[in-house]
Design a protein around this motif. Structure first.
Motif, PDB file in Angstrom:
ATOM      1  N   GLU A  39       0.860  -1.182   0.000  1.00  0.00           N
ATOM      2  CA  GLU A  39       0.000   0.000   0.000  1.00  0.00           C
ATOM      3  C   GLU A  39       0.898   1.235   0.000  1.00  0.00           C
ATOM      4  N   ALA A  40       1.130   1.779  -1.178  1.00  0.00           N
ATOM      5  CA  ALA A  40       1.931   2.994  -1.288  1.00  0.00           C
ATOM      6  C   ALA A  40       1.070   4.206  -0.930  1.00  0.00           C
ATOM      7  N   LEU A  41       1.734   5.334  -0.698  1.00  0.00           N
ATOM      8  CA  LEU A  41       1.013   6.557  -0.340  1.00  0.00           C
ATOM      9  C   LEU A  41       0.028   6.938  -1.427  1.00  0.00           C
ATOM     10  N   HIS A  42       0.429   6.774  -2.674  1.00  0.00           N
ATOM     11  CA  HIS A  42      -0.445   7.052  -3.817  1.00  0.00           C
ATOM     12  C   HIS A  42      -0.473   5.826  -4.724  1.00  0.00           C
ATOM     13  N   ASN A  43      -1.296   5.894  -5.758  1.00  0.00           N
ATOM     14  CA  ASN A  43      -1.405   4.785  -6.708  1.00  0.00           C
ATOM     15  C   ASN A  43      -1.487   5.362  -8.116  1.00  0.00           C
ATOM     16  N   PHE A  44      -0.399   5.996  -8.527  1.00  0.00           N
ATOM     17  CA  PHE A  44      -0.369   6.689  -9.813  1.00  0.00           C
ATOM     18  C   PHE A  44      -0.751   5.743 -10.949  1.00  0.00           C
ATOM     19  N   GLY A  45      -1.680   6.198 -11.768  1.00  0.00           N
ATOM     20  CA  GLY A  45      -2.116   5.400 -12.900  1.00  0.00           C
ATOM     21  C   GLY A  45      -2.981   4.223 -12.530  1.00  0.00           C
ATOM     22  N   SER A  46      -3.335   4.125 -11.249  1.00  0.00           N
ATOM     23  CA  SER A  46      -4.157   2.995 -10.765  1.00  0.00           C
ATOM     24  C   SER A  46      -3.552   1.646 -11.158  1.00  0.00           C
ATOM     25  N   ARG A  47      -2.242   1.588 -11.135  1.00  0.00           N
ATOM     26  CA  ARG A  47      -1.555   0.373 -11.598  1.00  0.00           C
ATOM     27  C   ARG A  47      -1.403  -0.666 -10.508  1.00  0.00           C
ATOM     28  N   GLY A  48      -1.346  -0.225  -9.252  1.00  0.00           N
ATOM     29  CA  GLY A  48      -1.004  -1.139  -8.176  1.00  0.00           C
ATOM     30  C   GLY A  48       0.503  -1.173  -8.004  1.00  0.00           C
ATOM     31  N   TYR A  49       0.957  -1.282  -6.765  1.00  0.00           N
ATOM     32  CA  TYR A  49       2.383  -1.255  -6.471  1.00  0.00           C
ATOM     33  C   TYR A  49       2.791  -2.480  -5.654  1.00  0.00           C
TER      34      TYR A  49
END
Length: 607
Positions: free
Chosen positions: A536-546
Motif C-alpha cells: 500500500e503505497a502513499l499514492h497509486n499513480f495510474g491505478s496500476r497497483g504497487y
C-alpha cells in the motif's frame, strides 16, 4: 583449488569419430543441458563436463578438427581457467571481442563446415536460428547420434528413482486442477495440446517429486496434454503403486522412450485436421521433428508461467521452511566460530558436511538444494565453488569466509548466502561488504509499479558498488521453486535483456544476492529469498497497483563486517529491523542456552 583434467585422449577419440565416413562433421557442439534442457543434469548427461573437464553448471563446448573452445559466463571464468587443460581455449562469454558460440561457428570455422549436433540436447528454437546463420556461409547443422556417448567409457547409468507423491497440504492444488487450468490456457491459444518436456514443470504439474538429478527433486519424464487425454511418460522402474493411485485413471502412464513414437503418430492427424501442438521454446529439436515442424507453434511454456506464481499454501510453506533452515544455518555458524576459536583444523568440505547435518535435524528436510559453497579466502572468488577432498582448503579464521547453501524441504526450497570473518576484517573488506549490503537493502526495500521487471530493478543492487568502481559478473536474483529446482524461471533480476519480458507479480519468489569478488583474495555475497507482494503505497499513480518484497530468509548479517560510516540512517534502521525479526522468528527454533541462540542474540544486536 580446482585442477585440470587431462582431456587429450578424449578429444582425440572424438575427432576420430567426427572424421569417420558415418558422421563426417567439421565440428561437434556439446551443450551443458540434457534432453529436457535442465540446468543441472544427471551424471549420465554430463557430456560437456566429460569432454572438457570443466564441471560448472553453465557452458558449451565446441570441438573442431583443429581446435576446442569452452564458452561460459562470468560466474565460472576463474573455475574454468583452473579446470581446462591445454587442449582448450576459454571463451569468456559477455566480454568485449569475445564471440558468442553461435558467432564462433559462423565466423571462426571454415565456410561450408558441417556442424554436428545431437537433436535431443538442442532446442528447436536455437537450431532454427543457427541453421539460418550458418547457411549464409554455406555451412549447415548435421543432426547425429551423441558422439560423446559413443566415446564415453564407463558412462553412468540413467537413474530411476522412486516417485514421491505430494498432497494438497503442501501443493495447495491437485494435479487435475492444474491440468484443467492448462487445458483452458491451451484452448485460449487455439492449439490441440502441449508437450511438456521440462522436468521441473512435470514434477509441479503432477504433484510428484523424484531424485534423478542431484539436489533437484525431479524425475525423467515427458507429458502430452490435450483436451481429451493426458499421457505421462515415465521410466518403468520409477513407477510405484502409490504413484499410480495418485495419478488416477485420468492420467495414462506410458514408457519414457515411447513419447517419440506417439509424437510421430500424431503428426498426420494434426496435419489433416489443420491443428497445431504447442511446444515450449526450450523443447528439444528431436520432438519438433517427430511432430513435424509444420504442426507446431512455439511459445514460452504456460506451465513455467503458472509454476512461477506460488499459491498461498506454497508461500506459507516457503516462510515456514526458511525459519527452520535459518535455525540450521545459525547453529552452523555458531559451531564453526567455536571450532575455529578452539584451534580445530577444519577444511571447507568439513564445514559443508557439518552444515548438512544441522539441516538434516530440521523437520521436513529432504536434501540439499545445491552443493554447498563453503569457501575461504581466495576460493570465495570462485562464484560457484564446490569444496572437495583432498583439494578443499583449510578454513582460515584470518580470511573472509563465504557460505552459499540451501535445503530441500517438503514444504519449500531455500537458498541463502552469508559472508563472515571470524577475526578482524580489514578496511577494504569492510567497505566492499558494506557496498554489497547497501545494494541488498536497496533491492529489498524497493517499491515498484505493476509491470516492472527484475531487469529494471537490477541497477539498485549495483549502484553502491558502482560508486566505488566495483561490480559483479552474475545476476542479482532468480526464482526459487517450491520443493523444486533452486533456480526457477521465467523471471529473474539481472542484466539479461530477457528478464525485461517478464514482470514481477505477487506470488513470485526471487533471490536478492549482490556480491563482489577479488580473484586470489576473497568473495562477498549476501543472499536472501524474497516473496513478491502487494504494498500500500502513499499514492497509486495510474491505478496500476504497487508491489514490494517480503524477505523470508532470517539469518543475521555479520555486524563486524559493516563499515557503519558508509551507511545511511535508513539503512541502519533496516539492519536493526531485520535483526529484530531474526530474533523474534528464529529464537523458537533454537534450543535454550544453545550456542546457536547465543550467536543469534549477539549478531542480531541493535546498532
Amino acid at each position: 583449488m580446482s585442477t585440470a583434467t587431462n582431456t587429450t585422449a578424449r578429444v582425440q577419440k572424438l575427432r576420430a569419430l567426427m572424421q569417420s565416413p558415418e558422421y563426417n562433421v567439421t565440428a561437434f557442439v556439446v551443450p551443458s543441458e540434457d534432453a529436457h534442457q535442465s540446468e543441472y543434469v544427471a551424471e549420465c548427461d554430463e557430456r560437456r563436463g566429460y569432454i572438457s573437464g570443466f564441471t560448472g553448471s553453465a557452458g558449451l563446448a565446441i570441438v573442431s578438427l583443429e581446435s576446442a573452445a569452452l564458452f561460459t559466463d562470468g560466474r565460472y571464468f576463474l573455475q574454468a581457467s583452473q579446470q581446462l587443460d591445454s587442449n582448450w581455449t576459454l571463451m569468456k562469454s559477455g566480454l568485449p571481442e569475445v564471440p558468442t558460440w553461435q558467432e564462433y561457428l559462423v565466423k571462426n570455422l571454415p565456410a561450408g563446415s558441417r556442424i554436428g549436433i545431437d537433436p535431443l540436447v538442442f532446442t528447436a528454437t536455437d537450431a532454427k536460428k543457427l541453421d539460418t546463420d550458418l547457411a549464409k556461409v554455406g555451412s549447415s547443422l548435421v543432426p547425429t547420434a551423441n558422439l560423446i556417448d559413443l566415446i564415453w567409457e564407463d558412462r553412468p547409468a540413467r537413474p530411476t528413482s522412486k516417485l514421491m507423491t505430494l498432497s494438497t497440504k503442501t501443493t495447495g492444488r491437485t494435479h487435475m486442477e492444474k491440468i484443467q487450468q492448462l487445458r483452458k490456457d491451451l484452448e485460449k491459444k487455439g492449439v490441440a495440446g502441449f508437450v511438456v518436456s521440462g522436468l521441473d514443470e512435470i514434477a509441479w504439474l503432477f504433484n510428484m517429486r523424484g531424485s534423478d538429478v542431484h539436489c533437484n527433486p525431479v524425475f525423467f519424464s515427458y507429458a502430452i496434454v490435450t483436451a481429451d487425454y493426458c499421457n505421462l511418460y515415465l521410466q518403468e522402474k520409477s513407477v510405484s503403486s502409490e504413484a499410480r493411485e495418485h495419478l488416477g485413471a485420468e492420467v495414462a502412464i506410458k514408457p519414457y522412450e515411447s513419447v517419440f513414437d506417439d509424437l510421430r503418430a500424431m503428426s498426420s492427424s494434426l496435419k489433416s485436421n489443420n491443428q497445431k501442438m504447442l511446444l515450449g521454446t526450450r523443447t528439444n529439436l528431436a520432438m519438433a521433428v517427430a511432430l513435424g515442424k509444420e504442426n507446431t507453434v512455439e511459445a514460452r511454456s504456460p506451465v513455467t508461467d503458472a509454476k512461477a506464481i506460488k499459491n498461498e499454501t506454497e508461500l506459507e510453506g516457503m516462510r515456514q521452511c526458511h525459519l527452520r533452515d535459518s535455525a540450521a544455518l545459525i547453529n552452523y555458524f555458531a559451531w564453526l566460530e567455536e571450532q575455529l576459536a578452539n584451534g580445530v583444523d577444519l577444511d571447507e568440505a568439513d564445514g559443508a558436511e557439518r552444515l548438512q547435518q544441522f539441516r538434516a535435524e530440521q523437520a521436513g528436510f529432504v536434501g540439499l538444494s545445491f552443493d554447498t559453497i563453503s569457501s575461504t579466502g581466495p576460493n570465495g572468488a570462485i562464484i560457484h565453488y564446490k569444496p572437495e577432498k583432498p583439494t578443499a582448503a583449510r578454513i582460515n579464521a584470518d580470511l573472509v569466509y563465504l557460505c552459499d547453501s540451501g535445503g530441500q524441504y517438503i514444504d519449500g526450497t531455500t537458498d541463502v548466502t552469508r559472508t563472515l570473518h571470524f577475526k578482524t576484517p580489514n578496511a577494504h573488506e569492510k567497505r566492499c561488504f558494506t557496498r554489497v549490503l547497501q545494494g541488498h537493502i536497496a533491492v529489498d526495500t524497493a517499491v515498484f509499479p505493476d509491470g516492472t521487471s527484475g531487469y529494471l530493478l537490477d541497477i539498485l543492487a549495483r549502484r553502491a558498488l558502482w560508486s566505488d568502481g566495483l561490480d559483479y559478473r552474475h545476476g542479482t536474483g532468480h526464482g526459487v521453486g517450491s520443493f523444486l529446482n533452486v533456480h526457477e524461471g521465467p523471471h529473474g533480476c539481472g542484466t539479461r535483456i530477457a528478464y525485461n519480458d517478464i514482470p514481477l507479480v505477487p506470488g513470485m519468489t526471487l533471490t536478492n544476492e549482490p556480491g563482489y569478488y577479488e580473484d586470489g583474495k576473497f568473495g562477498i555475497r549476501i543472499e536472501n529469498v524474497m516473496l513478491v507482494r502487494k504494498v500500500e503505497a502513499l499514492h497509486n499513480f495510474g491505478s496500476r497497483g504497487y508491489y514490494g518484497f517480503e524477505h523470508v530468509t532470517l539469518v543475521p548479517i555479520q555486524l563486524k563486517m559493516i563499515e557503519r560510516s558508509l551507511m545511511t540512517h535508513l539503512e541502519i534502521e533496516w539492519i536493526n529491523a531485520y535483526h529484530a525479526k531474526c530474533l523474534e522468528k528464529v529464537t523458537p527454533f533454537l534450543a535454550k542456552d544453545s550456542p546457536g541462540l547465543k550467536w543469534l542474540q549477539r549478531e542480531a544486536a541493535s546498532i
